[in-house]
Each structure stands twice: as C-alpha cells, then as structure tokens.
Design an enzyme around this catalytic site. Structure first.
Site, PDB file in Angstrom:
ATOM      1  N   GLY A 162       8.147   7.086   5.114  1.00 30.13           N
ATOM      2  CA  GLY A 162       6.771   6.608   5.212  1.00 30.13           C
ATOM      3  C   GLY A 162       6.292   6.585   6.654  1.00 30.13           C
TER       4      GLY A 162
ATOM      5  N   THR B 298       1.198  -7.541   4.098  1.00 22.20           N
ATOM      6  CA  THR B 298      -0.159  -7.001   4.207  1.00 22.20           C
ATOM      7  C   THR B 298      -1.241  -8.067   4.318  1.00 22.20           C
ATOM      8  OG1 THR B 298      -1.799  -5.687   2.951  1.00 22.20           O
ATOM      9  CG2 THR B 298      -0.216  -6.941   1.667  1.00 22.20           C
ATOM     10  N   ASP B 299      -2.391  -7.657   4.866  1.00 22.46           N
ATOM     11  CA  ASP B 299      -3.572  -8.517   4.913  1.00 22.46           C
ATOM     12  C   ASP B 299      -4.142  -8.773   3.513  1.00 22.46           C
ATOM     13  OD1 ASP B 299      -4.222  -5.744   4.869  1.00 22.46           O
ATOM     14  OD2 ASP B 299      -6.285  -6.172   5.479  1.00 22.46           O
TER      15      ASP B 299
ATOM     16  N   TYR C 114      -1.889  -5.356  -5.980  1.00 22.46           N
ATOM     17  CA  TYR C 114      -1.122  -5.029  -4.772  1.00 22.46           C
ATOM     18  C   TYR C 114      -0.891  -6.279  -3.926  1.00 22.46           C
ATOM     19  CZ  TYR C 114      -0.184  -3.207  -0.068  1.00 22.46           C
ATOM     20  OH  TYR C 114       0.350  -2.976   1.170  1.00 22.46           O
TER      21      TYR C 114
ATOM     22  N   TRP D 254      -4.483  -1.971   7.698  1.00 20.64           N
ATOM     23  CA  TRP D 254      -5.147  -0.701   8.043  1.00 20.64           C
ATOM     24  C   TRP D 254      -4.209   0.238   8.817  1.00 20.64           C
ATOM     25  CZ3 TRP D 254     -10.959  -1.302   9.735  1.00 20.64           C
ATOM     26  CH2 TRP D 254     -11.620  -2.188   8.865  1.00 20.64           C
TER      27      TRP D 254
ATOM     28  N   ASP E 269      18.224   3.715  -3.828  1.00 12.85           N
ATOM     29  CA  ASP E 269      17.191   3.249  -4.749  1.00 12.85           C
ATOM     30  C   ASP E 269      17.113   1.726  -4.633  1.00 12.85           C
ATOM     31  OD1 ASP E 269      15.522   2.534  -6.806  1.00 12.85           O
ATOM     32  OD2 ASP E 269      16.733   3.420  -8.412  1.00 12.85           O
TER      33      ASP E 269
ATOM     34  N   LYS F 220       2.729  -8.247  -3.214  1.00  8.86           N
ATOM     35  CA  LYS F 220       3.226  -8.360  -1.846  1.00  8.86           C
ATOM     36  C   LYS F 220       3.456  -9.832  -1.475  1.00  8.86           C
ATOM     37  CE  LYS F 220       3.738  -5.468   0.894  1.00  8.86           C
ATOM     38  NZ  LYS F 220       4.965  -4.666   1.218  1.00  8.86           N
TER      39      LYS F 220
END
Length: 284
Positions: free
Chosen positions: A10, A102-103, A126, A151, A37, A130
């Site tokens: 990623g 994440t935000d 999502y 972002w 995995d 998270k």
C-alpha cells in the site's frame, strides 16, 4: 529489533520500505496478503513466533470507503478482527504495535480541530470498523500506539493526487467538493514519523497526524494542478449534495497534532510543501 510491516504494497507500506535502508540495525519483515494473511489468527501467531517479532506496524486495512457500506463483513474482518489478532500475537512476546487509523472515526460536525480526547462518532461503516479496531488493539496490546491520519496520498497506488493529475490532463473541466475541510497527509511524512517513534520508543495511546494547514478538496485540487503545471482544466467548486456517495464523509476533519509533536519533538511540514515534494517525484 525484528519488525513486521503489514500492508507493505500500500501507500504507507511502500514508503516504509523506502526508509528501512536508513535503519539497518533492525530486521524488517515486509508482508502483504501473499506473505501473511492477517485474517488468519494461527498464521499470524506462527509468523510472529517463528521470526521473533518485537514490533508490528499495521499499514493494512480495508480502505474502500464507499464499497465498505456493502461489504461490512470483509471491512470488519480487515479493520477490526485482523488488528486484534496482530496485537494479541505481539503482546504475547512483550512487543509493541503501531496501528494506523483514520479521521473517519469522527462525524465531522465540529468546527475546531479534533484532539485525541474528543469522543469518536463515526457515521460510516469504514469509520465504525476502524474505531472498533482501535479499541481492540488497545485492549489486546499493552504497548500499542494508534495513529489517526487523513487524506493520504503518495507516489504509490491510487490516490486523490494522482487521480486529479490524470483527470486534469484528460478533461477540460472538473467539479470538486469545496465544503469538506481537512488536511492532506503525504504518506512519506507519516512513514518518517513512524520511524522516529520506533527509534525513540513507543509511548502508548492515541495520536493524530497529518500535514499542517487546512484546506478543502477543491483548494487541494487547484494546488495539485498548479504544481503539476496543468493549465487547460477548469476546476469548479461543488457542494457535497451535488456529488452523493454511498458513505457519508466528515465535513470537517482537521486533526490537532499537538500531542505527537510534543511527545516526539517533531516538526510537521506544511501540506503544500509536501505536495510539491510528491509531485516533483511523480514528474521525475
């Protein structure tokens, strides 16, 4: 130390690999689904024990925000269950874990930058998965650090910057949302901070990280086109209501970075400085 990186293919995982050569004192194990995995608990336990892993940086996760609304089970597996497996396995060895969040754990209805002590209130699958992952990691690993970011973009993979450059070159006009406000994160800057954390030592807890400054997606696009030398595409501001998506986005998701700056004595680059660096790399 023996350090496991998950999600190495990623954006952030690739940036971590670029920096690893500067830290040859550590043994790095870069994995993606082909090598490990992370939804398989026994495979994780075997890998961590066999390679005597001292720390894990979890860059993996389900990040397709709109698809998550339909794929809740898979999203939950990768964003909640898998991080819990990783955290439990490394905790057994008395190790540490850095988990990227994440935000989207916030609904974006605030008008001041979010601090780590603000109550999370996700309004998407999502964001919910998270947030659940954050809680599982903190519960399963005593030496765990959650870094919420926003972002994200880089020279690797698919991201907003690369998409806007491509569309700007292909189309005479683009409509971009102007009423969602936040701050971009150059994945390399986040990777640099993670390396600092690893080498200074884990201070457990939740932290926020993005570049400095505040902009809308519209302003971000204008800057991308300016720095990329795109002059033939007109960018129009759109309301969120004009561009409906399956998942709700936070209207305001600026993250306050004071805690990580003070804890690790770091300076964070301004968003446009980092964007310029990334676009320079893309051009070359």
């Amino acid at each position: 130390m023996n350090i496991l990186i998950t999600g190495c293919n990623g954006q952030l995982g690739n940036e971590m690999q670029l920096l690893e050569k500067d830290f040859p004192q550590h043994q790095w194990f870069n994995t993606d689904v082909q090598e490990l995995d992370i939804s398989n608990q026994s495979a994780i336990e075997q890998f961590v024990a066999e390679h005597e892993i001292d720390g894990i940086v979890n860059c993996a996760g389900y990040t397709a925000v709109d698809k998550a609304e339909e794929n809740q089970e898979l999203c939950s597996l990768l964003n909640t269950t898998a991080p819990a497996y990783l955290a439990a396995a490394v905790n057994k060895r008395g190790g540490w874990m850095i988990h990227i969040s994440t935000d989207y754990v916030f609904d974006g209805t605030k008008y001041l930058p979010y601090v780590e002590t603000d109550s999370p209130c996700p309004n998407s699958v999502y964001g919910s998965t998270k947030l659940a992952g954050e809680k599982e990691v903190a519960k399963a690993c005593r030496q765990s650090m959650i870094i919420r970011t926003a972002w994200m973009y880089s020279t690797f993979g698919n991201n907003f910057v690369k998409t806007m450059i491509r569309l700007g070159q292909e189309r005479p006009e683009l409509g971009v949302i102007f009423d969602q406000i936040g701050t971009p994160t150059y994945a390399r800057d986040l990777a640099r901070v993670i390396m600092t954390v690893i080498n200074k030592g884990i201070a457990p807890g939740v932290y926020h990280f993005s570049n400095e400054g505040v902009i809308s997606w519209y302003d971000f696009t204008k800057a991308i086109h300016r720095l990329a030398g795109i002059t033939t595409c007109r960018v129009r501001p759109l309301h969120t209501s004009e561009y409906p998506t399956p998942a709700k986005r936070p209207h305001y998701s600026v993250l306050d970075k004071t805690k990580i700056k003070q804890t690790y004595d770091i300076e964070i680059p301004y968003w446009e400085t980092s964007l310029e660096e990334c676009i320079g790399e893309l051009k070359s």
